[in-house]
Design an enzyme around this catalytic site. Structure first.
Site, mmCIF file in Angstrom:
data_model
loop_
_atom_site.group_PDB
_atom_site.id
_atom_site.type_symbol
_atom_site.label_atom_id
_atom_site.label_comp_id
_atom_site.label_asym_id
_atom_site.label_seq_id
_atom_site.Cartn_x
_atom_site.Cartn_y
_atom_site.Cartn_z
ATOM 1 N N ASN A 158 0.846 -1.336 0.189
ATOM 2 C CA ASN A 158 -0.143 0.111 -0.127
ATOM 3 C C ASN A 158 0.916 1.122 -0.252
ATOM 4 O OD1 ASN A 158 0.495 -1.146 2.930
ATOM 5 N ND2 ASN A 158 -0.681 0.489 3.336
ATOM 6 N N ARG A 159 2.165 1.136 -0.008
ATOM 7 C CA ARG A 159 2.980 2.308 0.145
ATOM 8 C C ARG A 159 4.455 1.983 -0.157
ATOM 9 N NH1 ARG A 159 4.802 3.718 5.603
ATOM 10 N NH2 ARG A 159 3.761 2.048 6.937
ATOM 11 N N ILE A 189 7.989 0.785 -1.374
ATOM 12 C CA ILE A 189 8.616 -0.002 -2.362
ATOM 13 C C ILE A 189 7.700 -0.959 -2.904
ATOM 14 C CG2 ILE A 189 10.096 -1.969 -2.677
ATOM 15 C CD1 ILE A 189 12.180 -0.329 -0.580
ATOM 16 N N ARG A 229 -2.227 -3.328 5.529
ATOM 17 C CA ARG A 229 -2.241 -3.751 6.899
ATOM 18 C C ARG A 229 -3.129 -2.642 7.485
ATOM 19 N NH1 ARG A 229 2.238 -3.230 11.540
ATOM 20 N NH2 ARG A 229 2.483 -1.089 10.067
ATOM 21 N N VAL A 239 1.013 -9.887 8.429
ATOM 22 C CA VAL A 239 1.816 -10.855 8.196
ATOM 23 C C VAL A 239 2.240 -11.627 9.445
ATOM 24 C CG1 VAL A 239 2.738 -9.980 6.101
ATOM 25 C CG2 VAL A 239 3.850 -9.798 7.992
ATOM 26 N N GLY A 260 7.516 -4.861 5.902
ATOM 27 C CA GLY A 260 8.921 -4.979 6.928
ATOM 28 C C GLY A 260 8.423 -3.725 7.941
ATOM 29 N N TYR A 279 16.966 -5.833 13.225
ATOM 30 C CA TYR A 279 16.328 -5.499 11.790
ATOM 31 C C TYR A 279 17.374 -6.210 10.794
ATOM 32 C CZ TYR A 279 15.503 -3.174 7.502
ATOM 33 O OH TYR A 279 14.931 -2.896 6.126
ATOM 34 N N LYS A 326 16.762 -9.647 8.762
ATOM 35 C CA LYS A 326 17.190 -9.573 7.207
ATOM 36 C C LYS A 326 18.060 -10.557 6.641
ATOM 37 C CE LYS A 326 14.213 -6.120 6.061
ATOM 38 N NZ LYS A 326 12.795 -6.623 5.184
#
Ligand code: NDP
Length: 234
Positions: free
Chosen positions: A11-12, A14, A34, A49, A77, A140, A144
């Site tokens: 929805n926004r 990337i 979300r 998620v 993320g 983070y 990743k």
């Protein structure tokens, strides 16, 4: 070829730029959101998620609308930056649960259909932080980096079914996620970036689109950096 594409966190940022890039080439795109509203002109399904039931029903809705998922872009993320000694356990867990376990949960829901179809493209959004590390991002970076081992193992499990699994590893990309990065940190990162500027969400979308294309049919278990030259050697 028109494909059924699912993009989490579409929805926004990337995710949205990637969704628009796939839609522009004629693919049937579902984005998950979300909060707020789904983006205009795209099929949106609500999904958190971190909630397996929400993931299951979102994938089912996408399947009903556009057919079994052929391309997954696992992009949702969050960051909760803090130095380790001051970081709340809950913030460490939330980042692992969203960025890593959330991606695992979505992949688990879409892979069976890809195996049946004997074709699929799995693309996971990692980060240069996952390889190079970054202060304040132990949570983070760990989430990743975990995606990389996961993707490479999954690529070995499903490769014989013509399913590829790859990672995109962006550097500093101008989105909401980095709007609170301090000027000092931004300058430090840009000083190590060959192109001397942040990237755009559209530039990441270009790499994702390549990995989903027929041109990438022999590319699997790869990490594609979209960093402007940040972190060379990682
Ligand atoms: P944004 O903050 O702009 O967008 C994050 C997206 O993820 C939003 O759509 C958000 O939904 C969604 N999301 C977050 N948590 C959940 C959840 N629990 N369930 C479902 N959706 C969720 O970030 P970016 O576009 O910059 O980031 C996209 C990806 O790229 C992330 O994985 C990020 O780690 C990665 N990345 C970004 C970099 C950058 O510099 N921007 C660098 C390297 C990697 P909602 O709108 O509801 O919050």
């Amino acid at each position: 070829m028109t494909r059924s594409v699912l993009i989490t966190g579409g929805n926004r940022g990337i995710g949205l730029a990637t969704a628009r890039a796939f839609a522009a080439q004629g693919d049937k795109v579902t984005v998950t959101y979300r909060s707020g509203e789904p983006p205009e002109g795209l099929h949106g399904v609500r999904c958190d998620v971190t909630d397996p039931e929400s993931v299951r029903s979102a994938v089912e809705e996408a399947r009903i609308q556009h057919g079994p998922i052929q391309v997954l872009v696992s992009n949702a993320g969050i960051t909760r930056d803090e130095l380790l000694v001051g970081m709340a356990d809950e913030d460490f867990r939330a980042v692992i649960e969203t960025n890593f376990l959330g991606a695992v949960s979505v992949a688990k829901q879409v892979v069976p259909d890809m195996i049946k179809a004997r074709w699929g493209r799995l693309i996971f959004m990692s980060s240069m932080s996952g390889m190079a590390g970054a202060p304040g991002q132990t949570n983070y970076a760990a989430s990743k980096a975990a995606l990389i081992g996961f993707t490479r193992s999954l690529a070995r499990e499903v490769g014989r079914r013509k399913i590829t699994a790859n990672v995109v590893s962006p550097g500093l990309i101008e989105t909401d996620m980095v709007k609170d990065v301090t000027d000092a940190r931004r300058e430090h990162v840009l000083a190590q970036t060959s192109l001397g500027r942040p990237g755009t969400a559209e530039e990441v979308a270009g790499a994702v689109r390549f990995l989903a294309s027929d041109d990438a049919s022999y590319v699997t278990a790869a990490i594609i950096p979209v960093t402007g030259g940040l972190g060379v050697g990682h």
